[in-house]
Write a protein that holds these residues in place. Structure first.
Motif, PDB file in Angstrom:
ATOM      1  N   UNK A   1     -32.533  36.709   9.290  1.00  0.00           N
ATOM      2  CA  UNK A   1     -31.972  36.288  10.568  1.00  0.00           C
ATOM      3  C   UNK A   1     -30.714  35.450  10.362  1.00  0.00           C
ATOM      4  N   UNK A   2     -30.554  34.931   9.156  1.00  0.00           N
ATOM      5  CA  UNK A   2     -29.344  34.152   8.862  1.00  0.00           C
ATOM      6  C   UNK A   2     -28.080  35.008   8.963  1.00  0.00           C
ATOM      7  N   UNK A   3     -28.237  36.332   8.792  1.00  0.00           N
ATOM      8  CA  UNK A   3     -27.054  37.196   8.880  1.00  0.00           C
ATOM      9  C   UNK A   3     -26.459  37.179  10.292  1.00  0.00           C
ATOM     10  N   UNK A   4     -27.312  36.971  11.297  1.00  0.00           N
ATOM     11  CA  UNK A   4     -26.822  36.869  12.672  1.00  0.00           C
ATOM     12  C   UNK A   4     -25.933  35.635  12.810  1.00  0.00           C
TER      13      UNK A   4
ATOM     14  N   UNK B   1     -27.593  21.644  13.240  1.00  0.00           N
ATOM     15  CA  UNK B   1     -28.864  21.492  13.943  1.00  0.00           C
ATOM     16  C   UNK B   1     -29.419  22.848  14.362  1.00  0.00           C
ATOM     17  N   UNK B   2     -28.530  23.749  14.776  1.00  0.00           N
ATOM     18  CA  UNK B   2     -28.972  25.096  15.163  1.00  0.00           C
ATOM     19  C   UNK B   2     -29.484  25.865  13.954  1.00  0.00           C
ATOM     20  N   UNK B   3     -28.792  25.736  12.814  1.00  0.00           N
ATOM     21  CA  UNK B   3     -29.255  26.389  11.583  1.00  0.00           C
ATOM     22  C   UNK B   3     -30.641  25.881  11.213  1.00  0.00           C
ATOM     23  N   UNK B   4     -30.841  24.573  11.293  1.00  0.00           N
ATOM     24  CA  UNK B   4     -32.150  23.987  10.958  1.00  0.00           C
ATOM     25  C   UNK B   4     -33.229  24.481  11.914  1.00  0.00           C
ATOM     26  N   UNK B   5     -32.868  24.651  13.196  1.00  0.00           N
ATOM     27  CA  UNK B   5     -33.849  25.118  14.176  1.00  0.00           C
ATOM     28  C   UNK B   5     -34.300  26.543  13.872  1.00  0.00           C
ATOM     29  N   UNK B   6     -33.360  27.389  13.425  1.00  0.00           N
ATOM     30  CA  UNK B   6     -33.730  28.762  13.044  1.00  0.00           C
ATOM     31  C   UNK B   6     -34.563  28.739  11.765  1.00  0.00           C
ATOM     32  N   UNK B   7     -34.102  27.987  10.773  1.00  0.00           N
ATOM     33  CA  UNK B   7     -34.817  27.913   9.491  1.00  0.00           C
ATOM     34  C   UNK B   7     -36.254  27.414   9.680  1.00  0.00           C
ATOM     35  N   UNK B   8     -36.448  26.494  10.602  1.00  0.00           N
ATOM     36  CA  UNK B   8     -37.780  25.938  10.865  1.00  0.00           C
ATOM     37  C   UNK B   8     -38.767  27.022  11.276  1.00  0.00           C
TER      38      UNK B   8
ATOM     39  N   UNK C   1     -31.207  30.901   1.559  1.00  0.00           N
ATOM     40  CA  UNK C   1     -30.164  31.447   2.420  1.00  0.00           C
ATOM     41  C   UNK C   1     -29.676  30.391   3.413  1.00  0.00           C
ATOM     42  N   UNK C   2     -30.627  29.665   3.980  1.00  0.00           N
ATOM     43  CA  UNK C   2     -30.251  28.647   4.964  1.00  0.00           C
ATOM     44  C   UNK C   2     -29.613  27.434   4.297  1.00  0.00           C
ATOM     45  N   UNK C   3     -30.026  27.159   3.074  1.00  0.00           N
ATOM     46  CA  UNK C   3     -29.382  26.068   2.330  1.00  0.00           C
ATOM     47  C   UNK C   3     -27.917  26.414   2.048  1.00  0.00           C
ATOM     48  N   UNK C   4     -27.669  27.652   1.663  1.00  0.00           N
ATOM     49  CA  UNK C   4     -26.289  28.087   1.429  1.00  0.00           C
ATOM     50  C   UNK C   4     -25.456  28.026   2.715  1.00  0.00           C
ATOM     51  N   UNK C   5     -26.055  28.434   3.816  1.00  0.00           N
ATOM     52  CA  UNK C   5     -25.352  28.414   5.088  1.00  0.00           C
ATOM     53  C   UNK C   5     -25.006  26.985   5.491  1.00  0.00           C
TER      54      UNK C   5
ATOM     55  N   UNK D   1     -22.002  25.855   3.462  1.00  0.00           N
ATOM     56  CA  UNK D   1     -20.743  26.423   3.944  1.00  0.00           C
ATOM     57  C   UNK D   1     -20.239  25.675   5.163  1.00  0.00           C
ATOM     58  N   UNK D   2     -21.147  25.287   6.025  1.00  0.00           N
ATOM     59  CA  UNK D   2     -20.749  24.575   7.253  1.00  0.00           C
ATOM     60  C   UNK D   2     -20.429  23.118   6.980  1.00  0.00           C
ATOM     61  N   UNK D   3     -21.145  22.516   6.058  1.00  0.00           N
ATOM     62  CA  UNK D   3     -20.963  21.078   5.794  1.00  0.00           C
ATOM     63  C   UNK D   3     -19.539  20.758   5.334  1.00  0.00           C
ATOM     64  N   UNK D   4     -18.920  21.674   4.598  1.00  0.00           N
ATOM     65  CA  UNK D   4     -17.563  21.398   4.116  1.00  0.00           C
ATOM     66  C   UNK D   4     -16.557  21.365   5.256  1.00  0.00           C
TER      67      UNK D   4
END
Length: 501
Positions: A439-442, A469-476, A488-492, A495-498
């Motif tokens: 689902x991370x591909x979405x 926060x949205x990424x964490x909500x999906x990963x949860x 996958x979610x850690x990598x995502x 990428x956003x944190x930078x």
């Protein structure tokens, strides 16, 4: 070529018809009034809108064999209502792309597409009143008058979408989100400080009608008439206001030297292949212009200069600060010219029409079908009469920051909707949870745009935090069931944190 529905496809259509009937059953006056902004409660617009929407119940089933599939339709269209031209129009068929009727699903997405087209089939007094003036995902949405809202096809889709969301308890599920609606709604919120939003709405309304009318002009251009029938055909065209307007547009192209006049040859009267090719080229340019307008990202440039430019590859509409004192028609004209210039044929041997696209749009709108032309004129006049606010340089610079922030906020909203969908899926039986995988591909589809947009911002902390926060909500919802997805979610997140600063 249109094909009759298979037995399986008929079952899907029956399910859509049942969904539409159920949505009609949920309709209230409050639902109508929420869309008819500015209309008097209980007024004629509300009555007409409600009556037509209720008439959609059972309409799909009533069409019977007129509902067909058409694989040749553009994916961007999805469905099409084919109606004859002339003073006494007749419904020929309702065409659906085959994928719309592949299988019965719990989703209302395909049903909303079909319902939009179904509204075009409503007949009143020998005419089909519901037309296409504005679309939910484009610039003119929200600017229609109550009278136009009641005869606009996507208004029926929007009403159905809201009713479906209410039935599911999932607000926003069928809303039209994305960069363009996000920018549009922000521009509407600052209408007192800039006419840029109204100018884009004006361009959308004008180009949309030119695009639709360009298709009609092409169909007319391709008609060859036997010499023996020419006089009768010409009389019929003159007697029909719709056809007479198409003839007038074609004659305008001739008088301006863009095509040669019709002539007789081998017993038939018509345009030369060069003339037909030119009209086809015009129609193709307007199609590309419509598509480009539908994906524009507005970039206010914090520098003086009365310039507007458009890049067809990136979809960026660069608007220099020096235009902020212009009225809707002046600024809208600049935007329209920039969009048309971006799609015009290039090269050493340019067709004659390439430098006249702006004029051609005007000629098509002037020769629109009488019903649509008369219906749209009051709105166009109202937009062009809007006063020009006293936009300051500071207002413009603030807009240059606010529009990319609106895009990032839209991404976060859409990702939160993914999280809600993931929570629903996670509650299903184990065999149905496979939809959670990858689902991370979405989410990743938006990372490139989020990265590009963030570069134009002075700070991005709040916006990136909302994305994280949205990424964490999906990963949860995903990781407890598919632990190997955690990386996958850690990598995502990385990428956003930078982007956070």
């Amino acid at each position: 070529m249109p094909q009759k529905l298979s037995d399986q496809q008929k079952l899907v259509v029956q399910d859509m018809d049942a969904k539409i009937t159920a949505l009609v059953g949920r309709l209230t006056a409050a639902d109508l009034r929420a869309l008819l902004v500015g209309a008097a409660p209980g007024g004629p617009e509300e009555a007409d809108f409600g009556r037509r929407f209720r008439a959609l119940s059972g309409e799909l089933a009533a069409l019977g064999d007129l509902v067909q599939t058409e694989a040749g339709l553009s994916p961007s269209v999805g469905a099409n209502t084919s109606i004859t031209a002339g003073a006494n129009p007749q419904l020929l068929r309702l065409e659906l792309r085959p994928e719309l009727v592949e299988s019965v699903t719990s989703s209302h997405l395909n049903t909303l597409t079909v319902l939009h087209e179904l509204s075009h089939t409503l007949r009143e007094g020998g005419a089909f009143p519901v037309k296409d003036y504005a679309y939910r995902s484009e610039w003119a949405w929200g600017y229609l008058t109550p009278a136009l809202t009641a005869v606009n096809a996507d208004s029926y889709a929007e009403l159905a979408a809201r009713l479906a969301e209410g039935a599911l308890g999932r607000p926003g599920r069928y809303g039209k989100l994305g960069p363009l609606p996000a920018q549009r709604e922000h521009l509407r919120s600052v209408a007192g400080r800039t006419v840029l939003g109204a100018a884009l709405a004006w361009v959308d309304l004008v180009l949309n009608r030119a695009w639709i009318r360009g298709s009609g002009a092409l169909a007319h251009a391709e008609v060859d008439v036997p010499d023996s029938e020419l006089a009768a055909r010409q009389r019929a065209w003159s007697a029909d206001p719709d056809q007479a307007a198409l003839v007038a547009f074609e004659q305008k192209l001739v008088s301006e030297g863009l095509i040669a006049a019709r002539y007789s040859g081998l017993g038939s009267h018509g345009l030369s292949w060069l003339g037909k090719g030119a009209v086809r080229g015009i129609s193709d340019c307007l199609e590309r212009a419509k598509q480009l307008l539908s994906r524009l990202e507005v970039v206010p440039v914090a520098a003086d200069g009365g310039h507007v430019s458009c890049d067809a590859s990136s979809g960026a509409l660069m608007v220099w600060r020096g235009v902020f004192g212009e009225d809707v028609q002046r600024l809208g004209g600049r935007i329209l010219e920039a969009v048309l210039a971006a799609v015009a044929p290039a090269g050493f041997y340019q067709p004659a029409y390439a430098s006249r696209l702006r004029d051609i749009v005007d000629w098509l709108v002037e020769n629109d079908r009488p019903q649509e032309r008369l219906a749209l004129q009051p709105l166009l006049r109202a937009l062009t009469a809007l006063p020009v606010p006293a936009t300051t340089a500071q207002d413009w610079d603030a807009l240059a920051q606010a529009l990319p922030r609106a895009i990032l906020a839209d991404v976060a909203t859409r990702w939160q909707l993914v999280a809600t969908h993931a929570a629903d899926t996670a509650a299903l039986a184990p065999e149905k949870r496979k939809a959670l995988q990858h689902l991370d591909t979405v989410l990743r589809r938006d990372v490139g745009q989020a990265t590009a947009v963030s570069r134009r911002l002075t700070t991005t902390k709040a916006e990136v935090d909302a994305l994280l926060a949205a990424v964490d909500a999906v990963a949860k919802q995903v990781v407890p069931h598919f632990k190997d997805e955690a990386a996958r979610y850690a990598d995502l997140r990385l990428e956003l944190s930078v982007l956070r600063r």
